[in-house]
Design a protein around this motif. Sequence first.
Motif, mmCIF file in Angstrom:
data_model
loop_
_atom_site.group_PDB
_atom_site.id
_atom_site.type_symbol
_atom_site.label_atom_id
_atom_site.label_comp_id
_atom_site.label_asym_id
_atom_site.label_seq_id
_atom_site.Cartn_x
_atom_site.Cartn_y
_atom_site.Cartn_z
ATOM 1 N N UNK A 241 16.506 -0.951 35.486
ATOM 2 C CA UNK A 241 15.098 -0.691 35.775
ATOM 3 C C UNK A 241 14.751 -1.196 37.168
ATOM 4 N N UNK A 242 13.979 -0.417 37.901
ATOM 5 C CA UNK A 242 13.497 -0.844 39.204
ATOM 6 C C UNK A 242 11.980 -0.941 39.100
ATOM 7 N N UNK A 243 11.461 -2.118 38.771
ATOM 8 C CA UNK A 243 10.022 -2.245 38.524
ATOM 9 C C UNK A 243 9.200 -1.696 39.688
ATOM 10 N N UNK A 244 8.271 -0.837 39.368
ATOM 11 C CA UNK A 244 7.418 -0.263 40.408
ATOM 12 C C UNK A 244 7.954 1.046 40.948
ATOM 13 N N UNK A 245 9.231 1.353 40.696
ATOM 14 C CA UNK A 245 9.797 2.588 41.229
ATOM 15 C C UNK A 245 10.244 3.532 40.117
ATOM 16 N N UNK B 204 12.786 8.475 40.073
ATOM 17 C CA UNK B 204 11.488 7.891 40.398
ATOM 18 C C UNK B 204 10.499 8.192 39.286
ATOM 19 N N UNK B 205 9.495 7.308 39.172
ATOM 20 C CA UNK B 205 8.547 7.502 38.090
ATOM 21 C C UNK B 205 7.716 8.769 38.294
#
Lengths: 160, 398
Positions: free
Chosen positions: A7-11, A30-31
Amino acid sequence: MNVEETELPGFGVRKDFMTKSGRRIGVVAHRDGETELIISAWDDPDTCQASIPLTGDEASALGNLLGSQRIVMQLTEEHKEVPGIVTRQFSILPDSPYRDQPMGKAAIRTRTSVSIVAIMREGEVLPSPGPDAILHAADLLVAVGTQEGLDATAMILRNG
Amino acid sequence: MDPIALTLIELGAVIFALGFLARLAGRISMSPIPLYLLGGLLFGAGGVVDLHGVREFAHLAGEIGVILLLLLLGLEYTAKELFTGLRRSWQAGVVDAVLNFLPGAGVALLLGWGGVGALVMGGVTYISSSGIVAKVITDLGRLGNRETPTILSILVFEDLAMAIYLPILTAVLAGVGWLGGLQTVAISLAVITIVLVVALRHGHRVSKVVHSENSEVFLLNVMGLALLVAGLASAMQVSTAVGAFLLGIAISGTTADVASRLLEPLRDLFAAIFFVAVGLNTDPLSIPPVLGWAVLLALVTAITKMATGWWAAWRAGVAIPGRARAGASLIARGEFSVVIAGLAVTSGAITGELAALAEAYVLLMAVIGPLAARFIEPAVKALRRPRKPKRETPATVG
């Protein structure tokens, strides 16, 4: 194959794996729906040599290219004994007249005797599609037939 | 001239100038925050031109800027990400807090600013700028790097730490004693826990309340709710910004994405005014006397952040170049250091010198941070090359 999900928090999420040749390869999802292809540098597997943003169409086209290669090789192997039979792939371009149309409308088998044996879409295989199968942009058709028939098929898919 | 007309002209000139500064910052690919601060210094009390009329507006607009900064920060994260981030990186988070809080607090004590001053300066040097760091990571194409999740989870930890730190700071600045301080800490911890649990279980309901297909209705809903929550939080002495941050976390999914997209331009405008407002309230002449301390703090806390990132990346199994990148990426300080300093200044509980030091420090770190992140890679390569002269050929594929 061990695909690592991080997980890449914010991305968004990164999914990657180590190849036999020692490179890390994968995607960052990307989200907001964008996809980024990442390939690690050979001298430092922690960093990326390339990170290439892909649109949805491009991502599924790339997935199809990678996935279809094996099917085509398998089919070629199977038809090796029959001279004159060739396996080829066709992509459905965004401006193809049969885009978003059922495949039967192109009447490929009737007009060229070529068989569409599979459709590759978003990295998945739809085996032996029927005439009702809808063709989408960036789909990859795997076709088996004679050289002339395949040339005609390419024309049909491009120009109608 | 009519005072309204004068204010409008001044305000227009200031915002127009900010646009110019932002473009300049974009041209040399640096964060616009230090330029905004400098602009505020030039036009404020004791600056080149003293803009009186703007200050009152800038004060309230600045408050809204802080609320929007924190709201959008909260929108970036989902509650689930916060939990996994915490679980993955709490050790690194604690090391980060200790290593980077102490230098600021120490200097404040040395300068005789007492416990309150130490609490403020510690916060200023502790928190990295998630805005600048995230931008540097995307600009340098490092999103796929192995050290990036480590960096991001440290940022997550810091942002959560802010949710506890800011209420404490607000309480202390308001002059409540130990007991009152403990009370606010207890309240804010309880509120944060409740919000996180609610966000995790019922996030979609909160989202439903604000959601609308009509973007105008949506904007008014989110904005109104944010100000309401911020105001209520402030009335409970839990700091406006934290209320907005928690609201942002509670809103999730596509609602959060749409909200960020709608609010981003508003945030950019009001946050810019906030940075100017902080500069406006500082006398530029108070900066030179503290510049030496600011440089010292910048040096020390660049090293401590470097050490934090290095250690955290090492724990995650990242090799030396990646560890160096992780450390350097974290160096930048920015918006939240200014938020802390601004909070302290408006309360009037601290000396003007502290505000000057904090601003000079942020000016330095917002510039040094991105540069360090960019040039650490060639620097590490240059350092490591002499030791391994045999250059391997890339593995042949297939």
